[in-house]
Write a protein that holds these residues in place. Structure first.
Motif, short mmCIF file in Angstrom:
data_model
loop_
_atom_site.label_atom_id
_atom_site.label_comp_id
_atom_site.label_asym_id
_atom_site.label_seq_id
_atom_site.Cartn_x
_atom_site.Cartn_y
_atom_site.Cartn_z
N ILE A 173 0.87 -1.18 0.00
CA ILE A 173 0.00 0.00 0.00
C ILE A 173 0.91 1.22 0.00
O ILE A 173 1.82 1.33 0.82
CB ILE A 173 -0.92 0.04 1.24
CG1 ILE A 173 -1.81 -1.20 1.29
CG2 ILE A 173 -1.74 1.33 1.26
CD1 ILE A 173 -2.57 -1.36 2.59
N ILE A 174 0.67 2.11 -0.95
CA ILE A 174 1.35 3.40 -0.96
C ILE A 174 0.31 4.40 -0.48
O ILE A 174 -0.66 4.68 -1.18
CB ILE A 174 1.86 3.78 -2.36
CG1 ILE A 174 2.78 2.69 -2.91
CG2 ILE A 174 2.56 5.14 -2.31
CD1 ILE A 174 3.11 2.86 -4.38
N ARG A 175 0.47 4.88 0.73
CA ARG A 175 -0.50 5.80 1.33
C ARG A 175 0.12 7.20 1.31
O ARG A 175 1.04 7.49 2.06
CB ARG A 175 -0.81 5.35 2.76
CG ARG A 175 -1.98 6.06 3.36
CD ARG A 175 -2.53 5.34 4.58
NE ARG A 175 -3.25 4.14 4.17
CZ ARG A 175 -3.35 3.03 4.91
NH1 ARG A 175 -2.78 2.98 6.09
NH2 ARG A 175 -4.03 2.00 4.47
N TYR A 176 -0.39 8.03 0.42
CA TYR A 176 0.15 9.37 0.24
C TYR A 176 -0.33 10.30 1.35
O TYR A 176 -1.47 10.23 1.79
CB TYR A 176 -0.27 9.95 -1.11
CG TYR A 176 0.28 9.17 -2.29
CD1 TYR A 176 1.58 9.40 -2.74
CD2 TYR A 176 -0.49 8.21 -2.93
CE1 TYR A 176 2.09 8.68 -3.81
CE2 TYR A 176 0.02 7.49 -4.01
CZ TYR A 176 1.30 7.74 -4.44
OH TYR A 176 1.81 7.03 -5.50
N HIS A 191 3.31 -8.25 -7.23
CA HIS A 191 2.94 -7.47 -8.41
C HIS A 191 1.60 -6.76 -8.23
O HIS A 191 0.92 -6.47 -9.20
CB HIS A 191 2.91 -8.38 -9.64
CG HIS A 191 1.94 -9.51 -9.51
ND1 HIS A 191 2.23 -10.65 -8.80
CD2 HIS A 191 0.70 -9.67 -9.99
CE1 HIS A 191 1.18 -11.47 -8.85
NE2 HIS A 191 0.24 -10.89 -9.56
N LYS A 192 1.26 -6.47 -6.96
CA LYS A 192 0.00 -5.80 -6.68
C LYS A 192 0.24 -4.65 -5.71
O LYS A 192 1.02 -4.78 -4.76
CB LYS A 192 -1.01 -6.76 -6.06
CG LYS A 192 -1.33 -7.96 -6.94
CD LYS A 192 -2.23 -8.93 -6.21
CE LYS A 192 -2.37 -10.24 -6.95
NZ LYS A 192 -3.17 -11.20 -6.18
N VAL A 193 -0.48 -3.55 -5.95
CA VAL A 193 -0.32 -2.37 -5.11
C VAL A 193 -1.66 -1.66 -4.93
O VAL A 193 -2.47 -1.63 -5.85
CB VAL A 193 0.75 -1.41 -5.72
CG1 VAL A 193 0.34 -0.91 -7.08
CG2 VAL A 193 1.04 -0.24 -4.81
N VAL A 194 -1.86 -1.13 -3.74
CA VAL A 194 -2.97 -0.22 -3.48
C VAL A 194 -2.35 1.17 -3.39
O VAL A 194 -1.44 1.40 -2.60
CB VAL A 194 -3.70 -0.55 -2.15
CG1 VAL A 194 -4.70 0.55 -1.80
CG2 VAL A 194 -4.39 -1.90 -2.23
#
Length: 139
Positions: free
Chosen positions: A27-30, A57-60
């Motif tokens: 998870i990339i939480r900006y 190979h999966k991202v939120v």
């Protein structure tokens, strides 16, 4: 779907990178507010390294609180960050979390369809559990 505890991998002023070991995604939480371009590059660099390290190979991408990308940031994300060689990664999937008011302005058909940008197949969501469920059904 019951998921395990998130682990913080990296954090800076642009946001944080978390790993979801049970779901095998990051998870990339900006963060909200202004950011330095270098902080964004570092944040996304760490996320790319974590994906490679775990062979995931999966991202939120949690954009719910973030200030929209500036044109130079968008160009860098598209031209550099999303240009992961196919030889290093299988298909690359992203569940993008948008603020509910933004998602409400997008036609329902568009929000529910899968789209492709460079190497990334993505879908838009308002809530994290829906995004996690979509990622879970992917290979």
């Amino acid at each position: 779907m019951t998921l395990g505890k998130l682990r913080v991998h990296f954090r800076n002023a642009a946001g944080q990178v978390l790993e979801q070991p049970t779901g095998r995604y990051i998870i990339i939480r900006y963060s909200s507010g202004p950011r330095r371009f270098a902080d964004l590059q570092t944040l996304l660099g760490h996320s790319k390294q974590l994906l490679a390290l775990r062979q995931w190979h999966k991202v939120v991408g949690d954009h719910r609180r973030m200030t929209p990308f500036a044109p130079a940031e968008s160009a860098w994300v598209t031209d550099c960050w999303l240009s992961m060689p196919r030889t290093r990664m299988r298909d690359f999937y992203g569940a993008v979390l948008l603020p509910a008011e933004v998602l409400a302005r997008i036609p329902v058909e568009r929000a529910l369809e899968e789209a492709t940008a460079n190497a990334l197949t993505y879908r838009l969501f308002a809530e994290e559990p829906e995004a996690a469920a979509w990622l879970a059904q992917l290979p």
